[in-house]
Design a protein around this motif. Structure first.
Motif, PDB file in Angstrom:
ATOM      1  N   ASP A 111       2.553  -7.702   4.281  1.00 30.35           N
ATOM      2  CA  ASP A 111       2.373  -9.149   4.180  1.00 30.35           C
ATOM      3  C   ASP A 111       1.464  -9.563   3.033  1.00 30.35           C
ATOM      4  O   ASP A 111       0.293  -9.183   2.973  1.00 30.35           O
ATOM      5  CB  ASP A 111       1.848  -9.702   5.507  1.00 30.35           C
ATOM      6  N   ASN A 112       2.042 -10.326   2.144  1.00 28.13           N
ATOM      7  CA  ASN A 112       1.361 -10.856   0.970  1.00 28.13           C
ATOM      8  C   ASN A 112       1.028  -9.816  -0.084  1.00 28.13           C
ATOM      9  O   ASN A 112       0.379 -10.120  -1.084  1.00 28.13           O
ATOM     10  CB  ASN A 112       0.105 -11.651   1.350  1.00 28.13           C
ATOM     11  N   THR A 113       1.454  -8.575   0.164  1.00 33.93           N
ATOM     12  CA  THR A 113       1.327  -7.540  -0.865  1.00 33.93           C
ATOM     13  C   THR A 113       2.702  -7.306  -1.473  1.00 33.93           C
ATOM     14  O   THR A 113       2.872  -7.345  -2.687  1.00 33.93           O
ATOM     15  CB  THR A 113       0.798  -6.225  -0.248  1.00 33.93           C
ATOM     16  N   ASP A 151      -7.420  -3.927   4.013  1.00 31.61           N
ATOM     17  CA  ASP A 151      -6.896  -2.895   3.116  1.00 31.61           C
ATOM     18  C   ASP A 151      -8.000  -2.193   2.319  1.00 31.61           C
ATOM     19  O   ASP A 151      -8.069  -0.962   2.284  1.00 31.61           O
ATOM     20  CB  ASP A 151      -5.864  -3.516   2.160  1.00 31.61           C
ATOM     21  N   ASP A 191      -3.574  -6.607  -0.013  1.00 30.76           N
ATOM     22  CA  ASP A 191      -4.061  -7.892  -0.538  1.00 30.76           C
ATOM     23  C   ASP A 191      -5.343  -8.381   0.122  1.00 30.76           C
ATOM     24  O   ASP A 191      -5.859  -9.413  -0.254  1.00 30.76           O
ATOM     25  CB  ASP A 191      -2.982  -8.971  -0.350  1.00 30.76           C
ATOM     26  N   GLN A 192      -5.840  -7.635   1.131  1.00 33.28           N
ATOM     27  CA  GLN A 192      -7.022  -8.153   1.834  1.00 33.28           C
ATOM     28  C   GLN A 192      -8.223  -7.220   1.737  1.00 33.28           C
ATOM     29  O   GLN A 192      -8.118  -6.013   1.962  1.00 33.28           O
ATOM     30  CB  GLN A 192      -6.694  -8.349   3.314  1.00 33.28           C
ATOM     31  N   ASP A 219       0.722  -2.064   2.172  1.00 33.14           N
ATOM     32  CA  ASP A 219       0.678  -3.171   3.119  1.00 33.14           C
ATOM     33  C   ASP A 219       1.967  -3.993   2.909  1.00 33.14           C
ATOM     34  O   ASP A 219       2.602  -3.881   1.857  1.00 33.14           O
ATOM     35  CB  ASP A 219      -0.574  -3.999   2.785  1.00 33.14           C
TER      36      ASP A 219
HETATM   37 MG   LIG Z   1      -1.575  -8.234   3.750  1.00 32.05          MG
END
Ligand SMILES: [Mg+2]
Length: 167
Positions: A35-37, A122, A117-118, A33
């Motif tokens: 975003d934010n990962t 994910d 991250d989700q 992933d």
């Molecule tokens: Mg993410």
């Protein structure tokens, strides 16, 4: 905790996992992933650390592909300096993006891990597609409203769970 929302592993940062760690676990392909990962949501391009990390993975024989729910431009711009393949607007948790990624990597799902991250995209998606899931602690919690709402919904499932320092 609902099994379908349970990651196989929880790790603080992707950088705590070395290429050798993945190989030891027989993971030869990674579905990542963005975003934010890998970076905070507002970061458009990978930094030098990420570029060398991805390079090290590839040099160890690990195949890497991005599967993101983000738009084409975002994913394309981000992946270019990394020189890796990608699936954009993947509609995670639906399996379509993951199946495409497995096909592109030409690896059996037993040897692939999803890193994200989700829980509801994910991890749920990985579990539905029967792929090993690694949940990463979100890089930046200053997120858009809808994602913050999802974080609140994630909380009961993460209760009492710890992000580990390594794989
Ligand atoms: Mg993410």
């Amino acid at each position: 905790m609902l099994k379908i929302l349970k990651p196989d592993t929880m790790v603080k940062s992707i950088y705590s996992i070395s290429p050798e760690d993945f190989i030891r676990k027989k993971i030869f392909g990674l579905i990542l992933d963005i975003d934010n990962t890998l970076v905070a949501t507002h970061i458009k391009k990978p930094d030098a650390n990420l570029i060398s990390y991805i390079k090290a993975l590839k040099e160890s024989g690990i195949k890497v592909i991005i599967v993101s729910n983000a738009k084409k431009e975002r994913v394309e711009e981000f992946c270019k300096p990394l020189d890796i393949e990608y699936v954009y607007k993947a509609l995670k948790p639906l399996s379509r993006g993951f199946i495409l990624a497995l096909k592109k990597m030409d690896l059996p799902r037993e040897n692939v891990a999803i890193v994200g991250d989700q829980l509801f995209t994910d991890v749920l998606g990985g579990n539905l597609s029967k792929i090993h899931t690694i949940l990463i602690k979100p890089i930046d919690l200053n997120e858009p409203f809808l994602i913050r709402l999802k974080r609140i919904l994630e909380k009961p499932f993460l209760y009492n769970k710890q992000y580990e320092d390594k794989l």
